[in-house]
Design a protein around this motif. Structure first.
Motif: not given
Length: 378
Positions: A330-351
């Motif tokens: 997963r470290r080699l996969v940019l989220r902006r390049s994925c099929k789910d790039a625009k889903t609402l789930e974010k990587v990491g929670a908001v503190p």
């Protein structure tokens, strides 16, 4: 557009156009690329003039609308006022001059087809810094341009345009403002020079919707079609196809196909670190080094393709083949390049310690969800 910028606003391109409105004022287009490598519009700015204060106002207003998120890379033409405004309002961003305009300046100032070809190699060549410096010195000497003023000024700015200095900067393949030029041609279908301000804004909204429709079509093809597996590393290829959009997948597939031309020269282990040394078939002078950390599942390659373009290189896939690893970390996969790039789930929670940021995240998520709902309802 705020949601688009949140997902893909790390790389921007700026350009301006005239005579698209009743007031004959510069209309600035702010654009980038999405997960399908398509042009995406983040905003427009109608300015009084093309002076530094106007551009500063535009960039400050843009930051306010986009919740103070700064881009990492900004590509513009050679406008000096825009360059100074970017340095002031986006101090942490890397400014890249448009490669097409740079090539045009070569044609205008040197007027030598052979030099233009050699200069293009200097811009895009996969050199390390030392190799670039040697190549540049030899090139200038061979064409007898040691005392040329334009050559000297261009060389002083080499850190802004040479790939040897920018290979660590992610650019999402945005190296020119030609995408903005493409938007300019699209504007002709929607906008007339006699449009008043209200008509201009309404028609610009239609332009944005036209580009968003292209994205919806690409999403549909990506979700409801499967690419054909053709490489010998079918398990790796299939794993990659499940992650990336079709356009990114075909880029990555070329890297997988290139594994066949690689030779492993050396492989050794230092604790959790494994080191590979590779070279291409019949290219003995260039050796690539890949480091694999088995504890963090992280890869690093000396070619730095992943750093600049965001896709794993053939050398990393060769190391995966040697280690018999099928899944792409997963470290080699940019989220902006994925099929789910625009889903609402974010990587990491908001503190929770930052309630204002948490509010903005909730507001942005609800806004985006409502937009999707309105689209489906329509």
């Amino acid at each position: 557009m705020q949601h688009d910028y949140d997902c893909f606003g790390d790389v921007l391109a700026f350009d301006s156009t005239y005579r698209k409105n009743l007031y004959n004022r510069p209309l600035v287009i702010i654009s980038g690329t999405n997960h399908h490598r398509q042009t995406i519009i983040f905003g427009f700015g109608l300015l009084e003039d093309e002076k530094i204060p106007s551009y500063k106002w535009l960039l400050r207003s843009f930051l306010d609308v986009m919740r103070q998120k700064e881009p990492m890379v900004v590509v513009t033409d050679g406008d000096k006022s825009m360059k100074k405004a970017i340095r002031s309002e986006f101090p942490n961003a890397t400014h890249r001059p448009c490669s097409w305009h740079l090539a045009w300046n070569v044609v205008s100032n040197i007027k030598d087809a052979n030099f233009c070809s050699a200069f293009k190699t200097a811009v895009y060549g996969n050199f390390v810094v030392e190799e670039f410096e040697n190549y540049w010195a030899e090139m200038v000497e061979s064409f007898g341009l040691e005392n040329n003023d334009w050559i000297e000024k261009t060389y002083e700015k080499r850190a802004q345009w040479a790939n040897a200095y920018l290979c660590d900067k992610f650019c999402a393949r945005v190296r020119t403002t030609l995408r903005c030029e493409g938007i300019n041609s699209s504007l002709k279908k929607f906008i007339r020079s006699g449009n008043c301000l209200l008509e201009l804004v309404e028609n610009l909204d239609r332009v944005v919707k036209d580009y968003q429709n292209n994205e919806f079509m690409a999403d549909f093809k990506c979700l409801y079609s499967e690419p054909v597996m053709t490489t010998g590393l079918e398990s790796i290829e299939k794993a990659v196809s499940k992650v990336y959009t079709r356009e990114i997948f075909f880029e990555v597939k070329k890297q997988i196909e290139s594994v066949a031309a690689l030779l492993v020269l050396h492989h050794e282990t230092y604790g959790t670190i494994q080191k590979f040394m590779l070279r291409k078939f019949r290219r003995p002078l260039r050796v690539y080094t890949i480091l694999y950390n088995s504890s963090s599942k992280n890869y690093e390659c000396s070619c730095k393709l992943w750093n600049s373009l965001g896709v794993p290189c053939s050398h990393i896939f060769c190391a995966m083949k040697e280690l018999e690893i099928e899944a792409l970390p997963r470290r080699l996969v940019l989220r902006r390049s994925c099929k789910d790039a625009k889903t609402l789930e974010k990587v990491g929670a908001v503190p929770m310690a930052d309630p204002e940021k948490a509010f903005r995240e909730r507001y942005g998520s609800m806004w985006s969800a409502c937009m999707s709902m309105c689209y489906i309802a329509a």
